[in-house]
Design a protein around this motif. Structure first.
Motif, PDB file in Angstrom:
ATOM      1  N   ILE A   1     -29.116  -2.736 -38.782  1.00 24.88           N
ATOM      2  CA  ILE A   1     -30.166  -2.178 -37.727  1.00 24.88           C
ATOM      3  C   ILE A   1     -29.771  -0.777 -37.204  1.00 24.88           C
ATOM      4  O   ILE A   1     -30.239   0.240 -37.397  1.00 24.88           O
ATOM      5  N   GLU A   2     -28.372  -0.894 -36.698  1.00 18.64           N
ATOM      6  CA  GLU A   2     -27.513   0.061 -36.102  1.00 18.64           C
ATOM      7  C   GLU A   2     -27.355   1.315 -37.393  1.00 18.64           C
ATOM      8  O   GLU A   2     -27.543   2.379 -36.967  1.00 18.64           O
ATOM      9  N   GLU A   3     -27.243   0.873 -38.511  1.00 24.05           N
ATOM     10  CA  GLU A   3     -26.874   1.786 -39.359  1.00 24.05           C
ATOM     11  C   GLU A   3     -28.171   2.591 -40.036  1.00 24.05           C
ATOM     12  O   GLU A   3     -28.037   3.527 -40.825  1.00 24.05           O
ATOM     13  N   GLY A   4     -29.348   1.824 -39.907  1.00 26.47           N
ATOM     14  CA  GLY A   4     -30.567   2.601 -40.269  1.00 26.47           C
ATOM     15  C   GLY A   4     -31.221   1.649 -41.152  1.00 26.47           C
ATOM     16  O   GLY A   4     -32.480   2.126 -41.956  1.00 26.47           O
ATOM     17  N   ALA A   5     -30.858   0.305 -41.503  1.00 27.44           N
ATOM     18  CA  ALA A   5     -32.142  -0.270 -42.168  1.00 27.44           C
ATOM     19  C   ALA A   5     -33.351  -0.484 -41.696  1.00 27.44           C
ATOM     20  O   ALA A   5     -33.669  -0.503 -40.412  1.00 27.44           O
ATOM     21  N   ASP A   6     -34.310  -0.457 -42.666  1.00 28.58           N
ATOM     22  CA  ASP A   6     -35.683  -0.529 -42.089  1.00 28.58           C
ATOM     23  C   ASP A   6     -36.231  -1.889 -42.027  1.00 28.58           C
ATOM     24  O   ASP A   6     -37.248  -2.390 -41.337  1.00 28.58           O
ATOM     25  N   ILE A   7     -35.716  -2.798 -42.932  1.00 26.34           N
ATOM     26  CA  ILE A   7     -35.916  -4.100 -42.966  1.00 26.34           C
ATOM     27  C   ILE A   7     -34.693  -4.969 -43.032  1.00 26.34           C
ATOM     28  O   ILE A   7     -33.725  -4.323 -44.054  1.00 26.34           O
ATOM     29  N   VAL A   8     -34.571  -6.433 -42.622  1.00 26.60           N
ATOM     30  CA  VAL A   8     -33.469  -6.913 -42.761  1.00 26.60           C
ATOM     31  C   VAL A   8     -33.642  -8.215 -43.400  1.00 26.60           C
ATOM     32  O   VAL A   8     -34.864  -8.766 -43.293  1.00 26.60           O
ATOM     33  N   MET A   9     -32.542  -9.022 -43.864  1.00 27.74           N
ATOM     34  CA  MET A   9     -32.856 -10.136 -44.947  1.00 27.74           C
ATOM     35  C   MET A   9     -31.744 -11.155 -44.391  1.00 27.74           C
ATOM     36  O   MET A   9     -30.674 -10.800 -44.487  1.00 27.74           O
ATOM     37  N   VAL A  10     -32.497 -12.443 -44.423  1.00 29.36           N
ATOM     38  CA  VAL A  10     -31.536 -13.555 -44.433  1.00 29.36           C
ATOM     39  C   VAL A  10     -31.528 -14.283 -45.844  1.00 29.36           C
ATOM     40  O   VAL A  10     -32.833 -14.600 -46.448  1.00 29.36           O
ATOM     41  N   LYS A  11     -30.259 -14.571 -46.448  1.00 26.01           N
ATOM     42  CA  LYS A  11     -30.254 -15.246 -47.705  1.00 26.01           C
ATOM     43  C   LYS A  11     -29.194 -16.341 -47.946  1.00 26.01           C
ATOM     44  O   LYS A  11     -28.291 -15.651 -47.522  1.00 26.01           O
ATOM     45  N   PRO A  12     -29.381 -17.266 -48.295  1.00 25.78           N
ATOM     46  CA  PRO A  12     -31.051 -18.011 -48.768  1.00 25.78           C
ATOM     47  C   PRO A  12     -31.485 -18.369 -47.492  1.00 25.78           C
ATOM     48  O   PRO A  12     -31.198 -18.062 -46.027  1.00 25.78           O
ATOM     49  N   ALA A  13     -32.799 -18.855 -47.583  1.00 22.42           N
ATOM     50  CA  ALA A  13     -33.675 -19.002 -46.575  1.00 22.42           C
ATOM     51  C   ALA A  13     -33.520 -20.539 -45.992  1.00 22.42           C
ATOM     52  O   ALA A  13     -33.250 -20.665 -44.768  1.00 22.42           O
ATOM     53  N   MET A  14     -33.767 -21.487 -46.894  1.00 20.56           N
ATOM     54  CA  MET A  14     -34.050 -22.859 -46.307  1.00 20.56           C
ATOM     55  C   MET A  14     -32.760 -23.438 -45.461  1.00 20.56           C
ATOM     56  O   MET A  14     -33.194 -24.409 -44.626  1.00 20.56           O
ATOM     57  N   SER A  15     -31.612 -23.192 -45.962  1.00 16.83           N
ATOM     58  CA  SER A  15     -30.537 -23.751 -45.482  1.00 16.83           C
ATOM     59  C   SER A  15     -29.870 -22.974 -44.269  1.00 16.83           C
ATOM     60  O   SER A  15     -29.082 -23.412 -43.817  1.00 16.83           O
ATOM     61  N   TYR A  16     -30.603 -21.974 -44.124  1.00 16.36           N
ATOM     62  CA  TYR A  16     -30.363 -20.952 -42.965  1.00 16.36           C
ATOM     63  C   TYR A  16     -31.381 -20.486 -41.966  1.00 16.36           C
ATOM     64  O   TYR A  16     -31.435 -19.561 -41.430  1.00 16.36           O
ATOM     65  N   LEU A  17     -32.103 -21.626 -41.776  1.00 12.76           N
ATOM     66  CA  LEU A  17     -33.346 -21.228 -40.738  1.00 12.76           C
ATOM     67  C   LEU A  17     -32.819 -20.910 -39.468  1.00 12.76           C
ATOM     68  O   LEU A  17     -33.620 -19.914 -38.540  1.00 12.76           O
ATOM     69  N   ASP A  18     -31.713 -21.487 -39.057  1.00 16.23           N
ATOM     70  CA  ASP A  18     -31.277 -21.147 -37.997  1.00 16.23           C
ATOM     71  C   ASP A  18     -30.598 -19.897 -37.413  1.00 16.23           C
ATOM     72  O   ASP A  18     -30.971 -19.075 -36.775  1.00 16.23           O
ATOM     73  N   VAL A  19     -30.197 -19.040 -38.903  1.00 14.63           N
ATOM     74  CA  VAL A  19     -29.769 -17.766 -38.920  1.00 14.63           C
ATOM     75  C   VAL A  19     -30.989 -16.655 -38.681  1.00 14.63           C
ATOM     76  O   VAL A  19     -30.976 -15.958 -38.119  1.00 14.63           O
ATOM     77  N   LEU A  20     -32.012 -17.194 -39.464  1.00 17.85           N
ATOM     78  CA  LEU A  20     -33.136 -16.580 -39.395  1.00 17.85           C
ATOM     79  C   LEU A  20     -33.993 -16.534 -38.067  1.00 17.85           C
ATOM     80  O   LEU A  20     -34.313 -15.550 -37.805  1.00 17.85           O
ATOM     81  N   ALA A  21     -34.030 -17.707 -37.561  1.00 18.90           N
ATOM     82  CA  ALA A  21     -34.230 -17.728 -36.055  1.00 18.90           C
ATOM     83  C   ALA A  21     -33.636 -16.537 -35.239  1.00 18.90           C
ATOM     84  O   ALA A  21     -34.315 -15.917 -34.341  1.00 18.90           O
ATOM     85  N   ASP A  22     -32.478 -16.594 -35.304  1.00 13.45           N
ATOM     86  CA  ASP A  22     -31.824 -15.814 -34.401  1.00 13.45           C
ATOM     87  C   ASP A  22     -31.902 -14.504 -35.027  1.00 13.45           C
ATOM     88  O   ASP A  22     -32.077 -13.708 -33.841  1.00 13.45           O
ATOM     89  N   ALA A  23     -31.966 -14.076 -36.009  1.00  8.60           N
ATOM     90  CA  ALA A  23     -32.394 -12.509 -36.589  1.00  8.60           C
ATOM     91  C   ALA A  23     -33.803 -12.007 -35.984  1.00  8.60           C
ATOM     92  O   ALA A  23     -33.993 -11.065 -35.314  1.00  8.60           O
ATOM     93  N   ALA A  24     -34.808 -12.948 -36.250  1.00  9.74           N
ATOM     94  CA  ALA A  24     -36.049 -12.765 -35.721  1.00  9.74           C
ATOM     95  C   ALA A  24     -36.338 -12.506 -34.255  1.00  9.74           C
ATOM     96  O   ALA A  24     -37.134 -11.677 -33.658  1.00  9.74           O
ATOM     97  N   ALA A  25     -35.462 -13.419 -33.337  1.00  4.69           N
ATOM     98  CA  ALA A  25     -35.320 -13.133 -32.207  1.00  4.69           C
ATOM     99  C   ALA A  25     -34.904 -11.888 -31.626  1.00  4.69           C
ATOM    100  O   ALA A  25     -35.347 -11.328 -30.515  1.00  4.69           O
ATOM    101  N   GLU A  26     -34.005 -11.233 -32.341  1.00  2.00           N
ATOM    102  CA  GLU A  26     -33.354 -10.104 -31.740  1.00  2.00           C
ATOM    103  C   GLU A  26     -33.714  -8.872 -32.389  1.00  2.00           C
ATOM    104  O   GLU A  26     -33.432  -7.907 -32.046  1.00  2.00           O
ATOM    105  N   SER A  27     -34.138  -8.983 -33.711  1.00  4.01           N
ATOM    106  CA  SER A  27     -34.401  -7.640 -34.353  1.00  4.01           C
ATOM    107  C   SER A  27     -35.306  -6.980 -34.121  1.00  4.01           C
ATOM    108  O   SER A  27     -36.577  -7.288 -33.557  1.00  4.01           O
TER     109      SER A  27
END
Length: 324
Positions: free
Chosen positions: A239-265
């Motif tokens: 985000i600091e570098e200028g990303a317009d959208i960020v991604m978490v991959k894979p999804a289903m095994s990393y829902l905690d990481v996804l939730a962290d990203a959604a809370a802060e992004s």
């Protein structure tokens, strides 16, 4: 016997009530279909480990693009499979290369109806299968790879890509792509950062889909599955570098990481239900162990519930049709 006065079951009593109080809904425009286009074939080729998914010709790609637009999908993410590969992945920056021609085809066909997205990575184009160029010791050279990524970004934007998926996990890739795009007059090109991309076992079927030449692994640049805080760190850096959208991959095994990203992004957060996640559902359903339709719905809803604004999934077209 005391009777409870608080009864959450009241809100689960009928289908109509359950629909009205449902917290998480998926709309077709939140779904993105990954699509493989292969050079040198005259008919679509089935991918054994991804039942129902194919490597497409340019003609079948155009039909699939129209079907996707008609179903209301948000976008198509394109992956190219060249007939020839080399050490630097030169086909990735050839304007007449398979991926760049596919971008143009989809843009011409349905570019006003959905977003045309392209994978920016070298792994499909290199004869060693890594996501970057190698140094004299056979290691991925981060900074030399950045130069290739900058060139790829411009070529893909010129071909008609509206969203460029930076999936290589090189440090600084968003910065160099943004600078190159802006310098070439493509200020409106959107950068999707595969920010928290883990070195996952769930990419297995994807290797077949792109005819991967990889020997070894990608653990020196993709993330360790045990690291949660690092996932958010990568998201915030992009985000600091200028990303317009960020991604978490894979999804289903990393829902905690996804939730962290959604809370802060402060930018949209997407997630990729990868090939192995798709294949597990299909395999279990084919054996009669799970209800396929319910499992598809539950898996995608769970990704959305964890915070994804959009989901890349091989189920996208089929699932969108059920939603409509």
């Amino acid at each position: 016997m005391l009777e409870p006065t608080i009864r959450p079951r009241r809100l689960r009593a009928t289908p109509a009530i359950r629909r009205q109080v449902c917290e998480t809904r998926v709309h077709p425009n939140a779904l993105i279909l990954p699509v493989f286009v292969r050079e040198g074939i005259d008919a679509p080729v089935d991918i054994t480990s991804l039942p129902g998914v194919q490597q497409h010709t340019m003609d079948s790609l155009r039909k699939l693009a129209n079907d996707s637009a008609e179903a209301g999908l948000g976008g198509i993410m394109l992956f190219g499979i060249p007939a020839e590969r080399d050490a630097c992945g030169s086909g990735a920056t050839d304007p007449e290369g398979i991926l760049n021609r596919a971008i143009t085809a989809v843009a011409e066909e349905v570019g006003d109806a959905l977003t045309v997205q392209a994978d920016l990575c070298l792994d499909e184009f290199t004869d060693h299968g890594h996501c970057g160029v190698l140094d004299a010791d056979g290691r991925v050279d981060n900074d030399a790879t950045l130069a290739r990524y900058a060139e790829m970004a411009v070529v893909q934007a010129q071909a008609g890509a509206q969203i460029i998926g930076m999936s290589g996990m090189m440090d600084g890739q968003i910065t160099v792509a943004r600078e190159a795009l802006d310098a070439a007059g493509h200020q409106d090109a959107i950068l999707l950062a595969y920010s928290a991309k883990y070195a996952s076992a769930f990419y297995g079927p994807f290797r077949e889909a792109v005819d991967s030449q990889l020997s070894g692994d990608r653990r020196s640049y993709q993330m360790d599955p045990g690291n949660r805080r690092e996932g958010l760190h990568e998201v915030l850096l992009d985000i600091e570098e200028g990303a317009d959208i960020v991604m978490v991959k894979p999804a289903m095994s990393y829902l905690d990481v996804l939730a962290d990203a959604a809370a802060e992004s402060i930018v949209p957060v997407w997630a990729y239900q990868v090939s192995g996640e798709f294949a597990m559902i299909e395999a279990a359903a084919q054996n009669g162990w799970i209800d396929r339709e319910r499992a598809i719905d539950e898996s995608i809803v769970s990704i959305k519930r964890a915070g994804a604004d959009a989901v890349l999934t091989y189920f996208a077209l089929e699932y969108a049709r059920t939603l409509r």
